[in-house]
Design a protein around this motif. Structure first.
Motif, PDB file in Angstrom:
ATOM      1  N   THR A  17      -2.363  -6.868 -12.192  1.00 47.52           N
ATOM      2  CA  THR A  17      -1.248  -6.113 -11.618  1.00 47.52           C
ATOM      3  C   THR A  17      -1.722  -4.808 -10.994  1.00 47.52           C
ATOM      4  O   THR A  17      -1.331  -4.459  -9.869  1.00 47.52           O
ATOM      5  CB  THR A  17      -0.194  -5.821 -12.699  1.00 47.52           C
ATOM      6  N   ARG A  20      -3.512  -5.351  -7.711  1.00 49.21           N
ATOM      7  CA  ARG A  20      -2.590  -5.583  -6.589  1.00 49.21           C
ATOM      8  C   ARG A  20      -1.935  -4.281  -6.146  1.00 49.21           C
ATOM      9  O   ARG A  20      -1.762  -4.039  -4.943  1.00 49.21           O
ATOM     10  CB  ARG A  20      -1.528  -6.611  -6.990  1.00 49.21           C
ATOM     11  N   MET A  21      -1.570  -3.435  -7.117  1.00 50.13           N
ATOM     12  CA  MET A  21      -0.979  -2.142  -6.768  1.00 50.13           C
ATOM     13  C   MET A  21      -1.985  -1.277  -6.023  1.00 50.13           C
ATOM     14  O   MET A  21      -1.660  -0.635  -5.018  1.00 50.13           O
ATOM     15  CB  MET A  21      -0.504  -1.432  -8.040  1.00 50.13           C
ATOM     16  N   ALA A  24      -2.460  -2.442  -2.452  1.00 47.61           N
ATOM     17  CA  ALA A  24      -1.316  -2.105  -1.603  1.00 47.61           C
ATOM     18  C   ALA A  24      -1.323  -0.619  -1.243  1.00 47.61           C
ATOM     19  O   ALA A  24      -1.085  -0.245  -0.087  1.00 47.61           O
ATOM     20  CB  ALA A  24      -0.016  -2.475  -2.316  1.00 47.61           C
ATOM     21  N   ILE A  25      -1.594   0.237  -2.226  1.00 44.15           N
ATOM     22  CA  ILE A  25      -1.595   1.681  -1.963  1.00 44.15           C
ATOM     23  C   ILE A  25      -2.732   2.064  -1.031  1.00 44.15           C
ATOM     24  O   ILE A  25      -2.562   2.882  -0.113  1.00 44.15           O
ATOM     25  CB  ILE A  25      -1.693   2.462  -3.289  1.00 44.15           C
ATOM     26  N   ALA A  65       3.932   5.605  -1.453  1.00 47.30           N
ATOM     27  CA  ALA A  65       3.266   4.302  -1.497  1.00 47.30           C
ATOM     28  C   ALA A  65       3.295   3.725  -2.910  1.00 47.30           C
ATOM     29  O   ALA A  65       3.538   2.531  -3.102  1.00 47.30           O
ATOM     30  CB  ALA A  65       1.831   4.434  -0.999  1.00 47.30           C
ATOM     31  N   ARG A  68       6.747   2.406  -3.731  1.00 42.45           N
ATOM     32  CA  ARG A  68       7.116   1.174  -3.025  1.00 42.45           C
ATOM     33  C   ARG A  68       6.415  -0.056  -3.590  1.00 42.45           C
ATOM     34  O   ARG A  68       6.839  -1.182  -3.316  1.00 42.45           O
ATOM     35  CB  ARG A  68       6.814   1.311  -1.534  1.00 42.45           C
ATOM     36  N   THR A  69       5.341   0.129  -4.341  1.00 43.28           N
ATOM     37  CA  THR A  69       4.678  -1.031  -4.940  1.00 43.28           C
ATOM     38  C   THR A  69       5.415  -1.533  -6.176  1.00 43.28           C
ATOM     39  O   THR A  69       5.089  -2.611  -6.695  1.00 43.28           O
ATOM     40  CB  THR A  69       3.228  -0.700  -5.330  1.00 43.28           C
ATOM     41  N   LEU A 206       5.123  -2.080   3.301  1.00 46.62           N
ATOM     42  CA  LEU A 206       4.672  -2.175   1.912  1.00 46.62           C
ATOM     43  C   LEU A 206       5.730  -2.849   1.050  1.00 46.62           C
ATOM     44  O   LEU A 206       6.892  -2.444   1.051  1.00 46.62           O
ATOM     45  CB  LEU A 206       4.365  -0.769   1.379  1.00 46.62           C
ATOM     46  N   LYS A 207       5.331  -3.887   0.317  1.00 45.39           N
ATOM     47  CA  LYS A 207       6.255  -4.640  -0.517  1.00 45.39           C
ATOM     48  C   LYS A 207       5.919  -4.445  -1.996  1.00 45.39           C
ATOM     49  O   LYS A 207       4.758  -4.233  -2.356  1.00 45.39           O
ATOM     50  CB  LYS A 207       6.184  -6.133  -0.189  1.00 45.39           C
ATOM     51  N   PRO A 208       6.923  -4.519  -2.878  1.00 40.13           N
ATOM     52  CA  PRO A 208       6.648  -4.387  -4.313  1.00 40.13           C
ATOM     53  C   PRO A 208       5.752  -5.519  -4.813  1.00 40.13           C
ATOM     54  O   PRO A 208       5.898  -6.672  -4.379  1.00 40.13           O
ATOM     55  CB  PRO A 208       8.049  -4.471  -4.951  1.00 40.13           C
ATOM     56  N   VAL A 209       4.843  -5.190  -5.708  1.00 42.64           N
ATOM     57  CA  VAL A 209       3.976  -6.201  -6.321  1.00 42.64           C
ATOM     58  C   VAL A 209       4.294  -6.387  -7.797  1.00 42.64           C
ATOM     59  O   VAL A 209       3.753  -7.279  -8.451  1.00 42.64           O
ATOM     60  CB  VAL A 209       2.487  -5.832  -6.150  1.00 42.64           C
TER      61      VAL A 209
END
Length: 333
Positions: A17, A20-21, A24-25, A65, A68-69, A206-209
């Motif tokens: 997890t 992935r965060m 994304a950031i 950022a 938003r994750t 940016l999409k939530p993970v």
């Protein structure tokens, strides 16, 4: 009540997890992997983060950022000199139709609270966050309301030398687990940023993970990481050394020791370990301790920063070497 250390499955889920965060950031905040890594460690340690630097280097972008994750509620506060404490915590509004007061919660009633330029508000308004950050609750007109969990405050501030700023009180700074400096990106990172943001805003895509409930479980997993007696003694020795350092007129509090250990657990968790190493403590000591310290007059006149003082203490305080992981005894903590 004894709790077992995290299982391998729990650690695998946590590492997956956070990876992935982090990915994304870093798509938005380019060229600062250690900054992102420490930010996630503070999140897992259930602390709060203070980002300090000059305007325009990406402090607010990093905070947005991160928010938003995670699929969670987000509160945004733009601190200004005329901001009132009730603008943060909320107010009771009288409803004539029901002849009763109705509580309207403020932006602090969110999982992630972004406080932009916190040191532009008055100390009175800044202090409205004290109870929220320490106890996870807010008291309005004598009634206490619980805040959601996880509750993570990411505040940004400009250097105190800049016009229109108020220095954060010592009690307020002590509530932040870590203070980080964003810094300027490298030439390569800045070129990549120009290419990336030339036509669009990467934040928009940016999409939530993960979600808030999952993050809360990861926080609980992180708390169960093992810290040996030797590592705990190392934390206490390091914090105690700040109280005896002649270059400081105020050393670190016991809260600092607690938060340094928790932050070290967050860093260990990101690395997939079920135990804390002295290296984790050393990496985080300047970020966790420096903003809580007050330099002596001699240190200020000589331009010696609290960060450099902590780095000197890290170099001097003896590091435990025997059985720091407690392999033979690590059954429960």
């Amino acid at each position: 009540m004894l709790q077992s250390v995290p299982s391998s499955d729990e650690l695998t889920d946590l590492v997956g997890t956070t990876d992935r965060m982090r990915s994304a950031i870093e798509h938005v905040v380019t060229g600062r992997p250690e900054l992102v890594r420490t930010t996630l460690a503070v999140l897992l340690a259930e602390g709060h983060l203070l980002l300090e630097d000059v305007p325009g280097v990406g402090k607010t972008t990093l905070a947005k950022a991160l928010a938003r994750t995670i699929d969670c509620t987000v509160g945004r506060i733009q601190f200004t000199p005329d901001l009132m404490p009730s603008d943060l915590t909320g107010v009771n509004i009288f409803r004539a139709q029901t002849n009763e007061f109705e509580f309207r919660p403020g932006p602090v009633f969110a999982h992630v609270v972004i406080g932009d330029e916190i040191n532009r508000a008055s100390p009175k308004t800044q202090s409205a966050l004290l109870e929220c950050m320490q106890e996870g609750q807010a008291t309005v007109d004598g009634r206490t309301y619980r805040l959601p969990r996880p509750f993570f405050v990411v505040a940004t501030q400009n250097p105190v030398e800049m016009e229109g700023t108020y220095p954060l009180p010592e009690a307020q700074r002590d509530r932040f687990m870590a203070r980080l400096t964003v810094g300027y990106p490298s030439v390569e990172a800045e070129l990549a940023m120009l290419d990336q943001q030339e036509a669009s805003d990467p934040l928009a895509g940016l999409k939530p993970v993960t979600d808030a409930e999952h993050v809360a479980r990861l926080v609980d997993v992180t708390r169960r990481l093992y810290a040996s007696a030797a590592v705990k003694r190392y934390v206490v020795d390091l914090v105690g050394a700040t109280r005896e350092e002649p270059g400081l007129r105020l050393g670190a509090s016991p809260r600092a020791a607690i938060q340094l250990l928790r932050a070290a657990k967050g860093l260990a968790a990101i690395d997939g370990r079920d135990h804390v190493l002295p290296d984790d403590v050393q990496q985080l000591a300047p970020s966790v301790l420096a903003h809580r310290l007050l330099p002596s007059t001699e240190s200020r006149l000589s331009g010696r920063s609290t960060e450099s003082i902590v780095e000197g203490l890290v170099a001097r305080v003896a590091v435990p070497t025997a059985d720091v992981a407690g392999v033979g005894a690590r059954r429960a903590v």
